[in-house]
Scaffold this active site. Structure first.
Site, short mmCIF file in Angstrom:
data_model
loop_
_atom_site.label_atom_id
_atom_site.label_comp_id
_atom_site.label_asym_id
_atom_site.label_seq_id
_atom_site.Cartn_x
_atom_site.Cartn_y
_atom_site.Cartn_z
N PHE A 13 0.88 -0.56 0.08
CA PHE A 13 0.45 -0.25 -0.10
C PHE A 13 0.85 1.57 -0.23
O PHE A 13 2.20 1.52 0.55
CB PHE A 13 -1.22 0.06 1.19
CG PHE A 13 -1.93 1.40 1.25
CD1 PHE A 13 -2.48 1.49 0.07
CD2 PHE A 13 -2.03 2.23 2.35
CE1 PHE A 13 -3.86 2.13 0.21
CE2 PHE A 13 -3.17 3.19 2.50
CZ PHE A 13 -3.69 3.32 1.02
N GLY A 14 0.85 2.30 -0.52
CA GLY A 14 1.00 3.14 -1.03
C GLY A 14 0.45 3.96 -0.94
O GLY A 14 -0.44 4.83 -1.51
N TYR A 15 0.76 5.58 0.30
CA TYR A 15 0.16 5.88 0.81
C TYR A 15 1.02 7.82 0.73
O TYR A 15 0.75 8.53 0.42
CB TYR A 15 -0.14 6.23 1.42
CG TYR A 15 0.95 6.12 3.07
CD1 TYR A 15 1.35 6.91 3.86
CD2 TYR A 15 0.80 5.07 3.49
CE1 TYR A 15 2.23 6.43 4.43
CE2 TYR A 15 1.59 4.24 4.16
CZ TYR A 15 2.64 5.44 4.80
OH TYR A 15 3.18 5.07 5.94
N GLY A 16 2.40 7.75 0.43
CA GLY A 16 3.16 9.24 0.37
C GLY A 16 4.14 9.18 -0.56
O GLY A 16 4.33 8.21 -1.65
N SER A 17 5.58 8.59 -0.55
CA SER A 17 6.45 8.76 -1.45
C SER A 17 6.66 7.52 -2.27
O SER A 17 7.31 7.58 -3.59
CB SER A 17 8.10 9.14 -0.80
OG SER A 17 8.29 7.81 -0.10
N GLU A 92 12.16 1.32 4.84
CA GLU A 92 11.00 1.55 5.40
C GLU A 92 10.99 1.50 6.74
O GLU A 92 10.90 2.12 7.97
CB GLU A 92 9.61 1.33 5.02
CG GLU A 92 9.22 1.54 3.93
CD GLU A 92 8.62 3.21 3.49
OE1 GLU A 92 8.52 3.56 4.32
OE2 GLU A 92 8.93 3.11 2.31
#
Length: 184
Positions: A13-17, A92
């Site tokens: 899941f990508g939500y930022g960079s 991360e």
């Protein structure tokens, strides 16, 4: 870290960079929603977008009742899974402020499970609840190993707009930081 079966590939899941710089081969992607969490500049960045002396701010998923975060689910094919997971963990989990979790996402095609990095609210880098103006002041000047905090903010805000996943707070912050940095 959690035990993840990557033999058939996996979702992230990508939500930022990760939206604008996944850094791994993406076999396919789809818009997704994670409920019970919101996108928030609630993590002090002492490596990538700031330093220990002058921390920046980066996004994290912060648990909140009734909240949701719209982002992108990226599928990593089996042949890239082992290397990608190792690289994601290196990127991360650099300071242990993020926790690696498996979250169920909602997509137009139905639910799917994905790796998602969420904030550890007892970690000393956690700073949830900062006022938007305070966030803007921090991001206007912080610089870390991956570059200025402004770059992170502006790229994320622009990509959210481009993909139709507009985030009102992020848009406000991007505009405010542009004002604060004008003429620099």
């Amino acid at each position: 870290m959690v035990d993840i079966d990557i033999s058939g590939g996996f979702w992230v899941f990508g939500y930022g960079s990760l939206l604008w710089n996944p850094g791994f081969p993406v076999a396919t992607q789809k818009q997704a929603r994670l409920t019970g969490w919101h996108r928030s500049f609630c993590m002090r960045s002492i490596h990538h977008r700031g330093t220990e002396e002058q921390p920046g701010l980066v996004l994290a998923l912060d648990r909140q009742e009734g909240a949701y975060c719209d982002g992108v689910a990226f599928y990593v094919a089996p042949e890239h899974a082992e290397k990608t997971l190792a690289e994601l963990r290196e990127r991360e989990l650099v300071s242990s402020a993020y926790l690696e979790t498996i979250q169920q996402l909602k997509t137009a095609e139905g639910p799917l499970d994905a790796v998602a990095y969420v904030i550890d609210t007892v970690h000393d880098q956690y700073c949830g609840g900062l006022a938007l103006e305070e966030q803007a002041q921090i991001m206007a000047t912080a610089v870390g190993g991956r570059g200025p905090n402004t770059e992170y903010l502006w790229n994320t805000a622009a990509h959210l707009e481009e993909t139709g996943l507009r985030d009102a707070d992020l848009s406000w912050l991007a505009d405010r930081v542009k004002v604060l940095t004008a003429g620099q």
